[in-house]
Structures are given as structure tokens and as C-alpha cells.
Scaffold this active site. Sequence first.
Site, short mmCIF file in Angstrom:
data_model
loop_
_atom_site.label_atom_id
_atom_site.label_comp_id
_atom_site.label_asym_id
_atom_site.label_seq_id
_atom_site.Cartn_x
_atom_site.Cartn_y
_atom_site.Cartn_z
CE LYS A 23 5.34 -16.71 -13.30
NZ LYS A 23 6.02 -17.81 -12.60
NE ARG A 28 -8.80 -8.39 -15.22
CZ ARG A 28 -10.08 -8.07 -15.27
NH1 ARG A 28 -10.96 -8.77 -14.62
NH2 ARG A 28 -10.48 -7.03 -15.95
CB VAL A 47 7.73 -5.11 -0.90
CG1 VAL A 47 8.76 -5.54 0.14
CG2 VAL A 47 7.97 -5.82 -2.21
NE ARG A 59 1.26 -6.70 15.61
CZ ARG A 59 0.86 -7.59 14.70
NH1 ARG A 59 0.27 -8.70 15.09
NH2 ARG A 59 1.04 -7.36 13.42
CB SER A 115 -11.34 -7.56 13.61
OG SER A 115 -10.97 -8.43 12.55
CD GLU A 140 -0.73 -12.67 4.25
OE1 GLU A 140 -0.83 -13.13 5.39
OE2 GLU A 140 -0.90 -11.47 3.97
CG ASN A 149 -9.85 -5.13 -1.05
OD1 ASN A 149 -8.93 -5.46 -0.30
ND2 ASN A 149 -9.74 -4.19 -1.96
#
Length: 272
Positions: A23, A28, A47, A59, A115, A140, A149
Site C-alpha cells: 500500500k 509512492r 516480521v 528484557r 544513543s 510499528e 536510517n
Amino acid sequence: MEIQLWRSLLDPYALAVKELTLKFEHLRQEHKDQDRYSPIEQVRGRVKSVASILEKMQRKNVTMDRMLDEIEDIAGVRIICQFEEDIDTVADLIRRRSDMRVKSEKDYLRHIKESGYRSYHMIVYYPVETLEGAREIQVEIQIRTMAMNFWATVEHSLQYKYKGDIPPHVTDRLSNAADAIIMLDHEMSEVRSEIMDAQVSSQMQMNLVQEILNTIENLYHLTNQREVAKIQDEFFRIFRLKDLDRLTRFQRELDIIAEGYRAQEVNFNDAG
Ligand code: 0O2
């Protein structure tokens, strides 16, 4: 202890990632087809691996029965933008969509992580159809620039290599690199409108050339081939001039010729 069937458990998440990736890629393409600047440059999806889910559960002290609720990034889609301004545009596009519902947002652009990590995160509920019926999956969506990135990918690999305990001399370098990335994104934003104009013009030219060649091909099937060869020669001559206005005028003239033969609408690949 109940046996976990991971493959069946994660299958709807794989479907959500596939559908959403498609999608956003389509979105785009829609921009490009309409000669518009696309705020989306690249889309990726994954995934989360079982190892990574188990590590996060440990954690965060999450039990198996809470996993699907509390591990929100089992399905992940990453949208890469060219400019920082595009991130807000994409987030808005997502908020307005009717096929997903926003659960929460995290703004690591205005609140940079310790970070040095920068990105915009949205958790959305997305419905998928399975054999057992409809299900709402949490996904997410990370939205960030190409530069952000690059940094995040490198930092992530180092976290893995050093098992979360990156030595100080490397941390310092990463911190310097994070500052440089902020500068780079800022500098690129300063020339954003010029870059956008250039990209839209180049896309317009690509779309025009495609339309012209389609029309020439349609005419080839309908009319005198010597005439079509002349039209093609003229096209090549104008194409070499690298003049978008001339190319646009040529396309208009060609449309008028094609209208006479009703060649514009015919797609011979689809016919019969
Ligand atoms: P992977 O391998 O990408 O799936 P957290 O407690 O920070 O791990 P939380 O609270 O669920 O995660 O949410 P958050 O902070 O939004 O982080 C989720 C994801 O964002 C991470 O998933 C990373 O992909 C990315 N991320 C967050 N912080 C950092 C960072 O400092 N550096 C990098 N490179 N990426 C970050 P996972 O599960 O850590 O990893």
C-alpha cells in the site's frame, strides 16, 4: 508449558507487513504517476525474528500470554523519506487513512534518544483477514530520512556486535556521526524545494516520454508506417533537445493526430 506454534502465530503479521508495504509503495507510485513529489522514498517491512521477540520479552519481562499485546513491533514497516519535512507529511497521511487506526506515536525527532537515535514511530492497529476471521494486528511504522536510517542501521549492527555494550571510543564516534546527520538533514532541507522541482521535472519527462511512445506504438498499428517512422524521428530530435516545453507541445500535437485515429486509448497489449 503450552507449546508455541510460532509460524502460525506470526503468519497474520507477515500478511500485515506484505499488505502495508504494498500500500505504501502504491502511494509512492501514485505520486509519481501524477507528476507529484513523493514524500515516501522507500518502503521496507519485516516480521521480527523469534529470537528478537524472545530477547525483548526477557528484557521487558513480558509473559507469553501478554506477548501479542505488549510487543508492539512484531510487524514492522519502515518508511524512508528524503527530507525531514516529509516525515510529518507521511505521519499525517497515516493519521488520515481509514484502513488503520493509530494507537500511539513516539517522536524521537524532537526528543532524540540518548544513543543519538532519531526517527518517528507510530503504532497502528491494522485489520487482516485470516482463515479464523478478521484480526487486528499491531504494526510499528518507523518514519525517518535516508540519513537517519543510515545511522540507525550502523548503530544497530554495532549494538549487536558489542551485545549492547559499545566501547566509549565507538560511542563517541557514533555521537559525532549523529550530530553530522542532523547537520546533513538540515542542509538538505535548505535546498529541498530546488531538489523537489528537479525531481518533479525529471518524473514529468519520464511520464511524457512513456505516453508519447505508447501513442506512437498505437499509431503504428493503425496507420501508415512511413508516417509513424517520421513521427518517431521527430520525437528523437525533440528528445535530444532536453526541452520539457517542446516535448509537452509535441505530445499535444501527437494527441491531436492520434485522436483522428482513436489511437490514444487503445492498449494493444490488453486487446483481445
Ligand atoms: P529491531 O531489531 O529493529 O526489531 P526498546 O525498549 O527501545 O527496545 P520499545 O520501547 O518497544 O523498544 O520502542 P522504541 O523505543 O520505539 O523502539 C522500537 C524500535 O525502534 C527498536 O526495535 C529499533 O528498531 C528502533 N530503535 C529504538 N531505539 C533505537 C536506538 O537507539 N538505535 C537503533 N539503531 N534503533 C533504535 P528493536 O526491538 O530494538 O530492534
